[in-house]
Design a protein around this motif. Sequence first.
Motif, PDB file in Angstrom:
ATOM      1  N   ALA A 125      25.439  75.269  37.732  1.00 32.29           N
ATOM      2  CA  ALA A 125      26.604  75.179  37.172  1.00 32.29           C
ATOM      3  C   ALA A 125      27.780  74.669  38.130  1.00 32.29           C
ATOM      4  N   PRO A 126      27.907  73.488  38.251  1.00 30.96           N
ATOM      5  CA  PRO A 126      28.935  73.290  39.257  1.00 30.96           C
ATOM      6  C   PRO A 126      30.223  73.652  39.321  1.00 30.96           C
ATOM      7  N   LEU A 127      30.882  73.684  37.997  1.00 33.30           N
ATOM      8  CA  LEU A 127      32.216  74.506  37.991  1.00 33.30           C
ATOM      9  C   LEU A 127      32.197  75.720  38.416  1.00 33.30           C
ATOM     10  N   ALA A 132      33.888  80.351  32.857  1.00 32.77           N
ATOM     11  CA  ALA A 132      32.703  79.576  33.105  1.00 32.77           C
ATOM     12  C   ALA A 132      31.516  80.015  32.989  1.00 32.77           C
ATOM     13  N   LEU A 188      28.620  80.011  30.275  1.00 33.30           N
ATOM     14  CA  LEU A 188      27.133  79.855  30.664  1.00 33.30           C
ATOM     15  C   LEU A 188      26.275  80.903  30.296  1.00 33.30           C
ATOM     16  N   ALA A 243      29.583  75.229  25.978  1.00 33.85           N
ATOM     17  CA  ALA A 243      29.235  74.802  27.080  1.00 33.85           C
ATOM     18  C   ALA A 243      29.534  73.329  27.364  1.00 33.85           C
ATOM     19  N   GLU A 277      32.887  73.233  28.409  1.00 34.87           N
ATOM     20  CA  GLU A 277      33.287  73.665  29.726  1.00 34.87           C
ATOM     21  C   GLU A 277      32.677  72.821  31.049  1.00 34.87           C
ATOM     22  N   THR A 278      31.686  72.043  30.595  1.00 32.53           N
ATOM     23  CA  THR A 278      30.963  71.331  31.457  1.00 32.53           C
ATOM     24  C   THR A 278      31.195  69.683  31.272  1.00 32.53           C
ATOM     25  N   ARG A 279      31.658  69.249  30.027  1.00 37.21           N
ATOM     26  CA  ARG A 279      31.659  67.752  29.743  1.00 37.21           C
ATOM     27  C   ARG A 279      33.026  67.542  29.134  1.00 37.21           C
ATOM     28  N   ARG A 312      41.011  73.539  28.314  1.00 37.78           N
ATOM     29  CA  ARG A 312      40.121  73.120  29.212  1.00 37.78           C
ATOM     30  C   ARG A 312      40.464  72.205  30.052  1.00 37.78           C
ATOM     31  N   GLU A 318      41.635  71.820  34.060  1.00 37.76           N
ATOM     32  CA  GLU A 318      41.143  70.982  35.165  1.00 37.76           C
ATOM     33  C   GLU A 318      41.847  70.168  35.636  1.00 37.76           C
TER      34      GLU A 318
END
Length: 265
Positions: free
Chosen positions: A110-112, A141, A145, A165, A168-170, A210, A214
């Motif tokens: 999970a990069p973030l 995050a 997850l 998810a 959070e990631t996209r 979100r 960022e």
Amino acid sequence: MEAVAARAVLHYVLTGRCGLAVTGLRALELARGDLALLPTGARHRLSAAPGRPGAPPPLDPAGSTALVHELDGPGPPVRLLSARTDRPAPPLAATLPRALVLDRARVEAAPLLRDTLALLAAPGRRPGPGDRLLALRACEAALALAAPRRPDGPHRHTGIGRALAAVETRFAEPWTVVTLAREAGMSRSAFTAAFREAVGTSPARHLTARRIREAARLLAETGLPQSAVPARVGYRSRVGFHLAFRTAYGTTPGEYRAAAPRRPA
């Protein structure tokens, strides 16, 4: 006396192995790279070795939102990064176990989450005003997850977890409520109602928050040109981005970057 609202807490093991005990639950064992998440901040104790008497974590409502510390014990050194949010845990947190472990492999994938933890735990890093945002980002995050793996909560639908998810990631993708509902496998009306009940806000507001978090990270921590930030976080309109950023932070993106304590060249 007014009750203190529940807040998510996490402990990330930097070196060694340790134990975490929550009243009424089986003791958890943590190794280097593992992350323990307490979605509603349940009372718990940390010990330098599984099975040994522990001590309460050093975080408290009046203290720092993130710190690196060591556990006392006769064995090898145990270093942890501990963090908590300064906002009440969302209703989604109540659908998760009181304590759970995300193992090293899941954190690394999970990069973030991985990069936020690394930033908070960087050697020689001093606590600063950005800790609150970083700790919030790490806890959210971790919650996102964990959510897809818990379909047996009140909604019994993994779709809300999939949508969380995705946000959070996209977050930079051109999401709408309709496409998020499609990601969740639900109708728009059912998705909107279930999402609001689980998370405590609408899908659109959650997505905006979100993206703006960022954007704030990019402005404060990187040298990315300010003109490139809106597209990087999913905004096609610079005007819309500026309005959303000012609403969230009470300042313009340029003023926010100028006030950032430091950032890499």
